[in-house]
Design a protein around this motif. Structure first.
Motif, mmCIF file in Angstrom:
data_model
loop_
_atom_site.group_PDB
_atom_site.id
_atom_site.type_symbol
_atom_site.label_atom_id
_atom_site.label_comp_id
_atom_site.label_asym_id
_atom_site.label_seq_id
_atom_site.Cartn_x
_atom_site.Cartn_y
_atom_site.Cartn_z
ATOM 1 N N CYS A 19 0.830 -1.215 0.000
ATOM 2 C CA CYS A 19 0.000 0.000 0.000
ATOM 3 C C CYS A 19 0.865 1.267 0.000
ATOM 4 O O CYS A 19 2.080 1.215 0.157
ATOM 5 C CB CYS A 19 -0.952 -0.014 1.197
ATOM 6 S SG CYS A 19 -0.148 0.309 2.786
ATOM 7 N N CYS A 55 2.947 1.714 3.223
ATOM 8 C CA CYS A 55 4.132 0.856 3.312
ATOM 9 C C CYS A 55 5.256 1.404 2.438
ATOM 10 O O CYS A 55 6.414 1.429 2.850
ATOM 11 C CB CYS A 55 3.780 -0.568 2.909
ATOM 12 S SG CYS A 55 2.834 -1.419 4.194
ATOM 13 N N CYS A 105 -0.729 1.151 7.886
ATOM 14 C CA CYS A 105 -1.102 0.070 6.965
ATOM 15 C C CYS A 105 -2.273 -0.732 7.544
ATOM 16 O O CYS A 105 -2.298 -1.062 8.725
ATOM 17 C CB CYS A 105 0.095 -0.847 6.731
ATOM 18 S SG CYS A 105 -0.312 -2.306 5.758
HETATM 19 ZN ZN LIG Z 1 0.601 -1.669 3.681
#
Ligand SMILES: [Zn+2]
Ligand SMILES: [Zn+2]
Length: 369
Positions: A97, A100, A108
């Motif tokens: 994501c 991250c 996250c």
């Molecule tokens: Zn993530």
């Protein structure tokens, strides 16, 4: 069968020592032999009032240990090999994501235990979920491929490294969120391990004034704060804190307020708003209370106050915190006051919360002790 000993929270303020099977370590995973699990105010809260009373959890979310086993793929992808001393963040990322990719694993969804029932976070995840070893109050910790791991620099002992989490929060909250830097004036509220870590980080960043508040029971911690670089300490039970701050700052107020209090209600926020400079100060708050009657919104907007949320730490904050520990510039042995063994988890957490062993600032849980 080889087993692993762990202290499991089985209900509010209730711990049992249990055996878990030693997990198989796949090629993309690793196993950490625990050295130190730091205990913080969050543990105190989570132990007393767990998010789920029926879920057994191996607590321990500030984890330092040695890589005991590393799959080949784990070493190839992440660069850690057997024998390395590491700090494992409690966030277990998805790796895909936007958060991250920005190193902001704390946001996250994969690790968001409040909203995602399948979230994995060290110290929070159910010990019923295989391979069970999701907390630092145990002899071993399991690392999947998506664990976030840092090398502990040479010359930093596991016990000193146990301070990395409050220190990383210090970097994140005071420098990144609060914008503290050269010549900043700062009010830090609460002289616990978190407030003391903020003191160290603000001092190193060049703050020209650090004022720290606490209560009468914090007298010993206030002395430590001075040794770490606080310019003034105020006992809010004995003195008019706002009057003192205004006297110290020549009625200007401070640039930044950092709330590191626990269970103090709305009082620190109200003091913070008043203690900030005339315009455009910043306040970083933890805000654990569910309600805030008569919140002084008018004063906040007229003073153009920016309020930011203290929410853990980023990858970069951890790396800077580890570098801070490696610098040995501050007498941090005054903060790492106590160590406890696995069977004393209950006492250790209660002591951090102010009940049990007196004068604990930072407690290291050492599962092999
Ligand atoms: Zn993530
Ligand atoms: Zn913590």
């Amino acid at each position: 069968m080889e087993t692993v000993l762990a202290a499991v929270r089985v209900g509010p303020s209730k711990t049992q020592i249990r055996d878990f099977p030693m997990p198989d370590i796949p090629e993309d995973s690793a196993l950490v032999k625990m050295e130190v699990a730091g205990i913080c105010g969050t543990d105190v809260k989570m132990y007393k009032t767990p998010p789920s009373e029926s879920t057994p959890v191996i607590m321990g979310h500030e984890n330092i240990g040695t890589i005991a086993k590393a799959g080949r793929e784990f070493t190839r992808r992440k660069g850690f090999k057997e024998g390395d001393l590491v700090f494992v963040e409690h966030y277990v990322m998805c790796g895909k994501c936007e958060w991250c990719h920005a190193g902001q694993y704390r946001h996250c969804e994969n690790t968001d235990w409040r909203y995602n029932p399948d979230a994995i976070r060290y110290g929070y995840t159910s010990s019923e979920k295989a391979p069970h070893l999701w907390g630092g109050f145990a002899q071993y910790l399991y690392l999947p491929w998506n664990a976030v791991v840092h090398h502990v620099p040479k010359g930093v002992t596991p016990e000193l490294a146990g301070l990395v989490t409050p220190m990383a929060n210090g970097v994140e909250w005071s420098l990144f969120d609060g914008g503290v830097g050269y010549n900043s004036t700062v009010l830090i509220q609460g002289p616990g391990q978190q407030g003391l870590s903020q003191t160290v980080i603000c001092k190193q960043a060049g703050a020209s004034l650090i004022v720290l508040t606490g209560t009468s029971k914090d007298a010993a911690r206030m002395e430590v704060a001075k040794a770490l670089g606080a310019d003034h300490v105020i006992d809010v039970q004995k003195e008019d804190a706002l009057a003192r701050i205004m006297e110290i700052t020549g009625s200007k107020g401070v640039d930044v307020v950092l709330d590191c209090t626990a269970g103090a209600g709305t009082t620190p926020i109200l003091l913070g708003v008043d203690a900030l400079k005339r315009k455009a100060g910043t306040m970083v708050v933890q805000g654990e209370m569910t309600e805030f009657p008569n919140f002084p919104l008018g004063k906040v907007t007229v003073k153009a106050v920016t309020i930011k949320s203290a929410r853990g730490h980023s990858y970069k904050a951890c790396e800077l915190a580890l570098a801070q520990l490696a610098s040995h510039r501050f007498p941090l042995e005054k903060v790492t006051t106590h160590t406890f063994g696995l069977k004393d988890v209950d006492l250790a957490i209660k002591s951090v919360g102010g009940h049990g062993v007196p004068d604990v600032i930072h407690a290291s849980l050492m599962p092999w002790k």
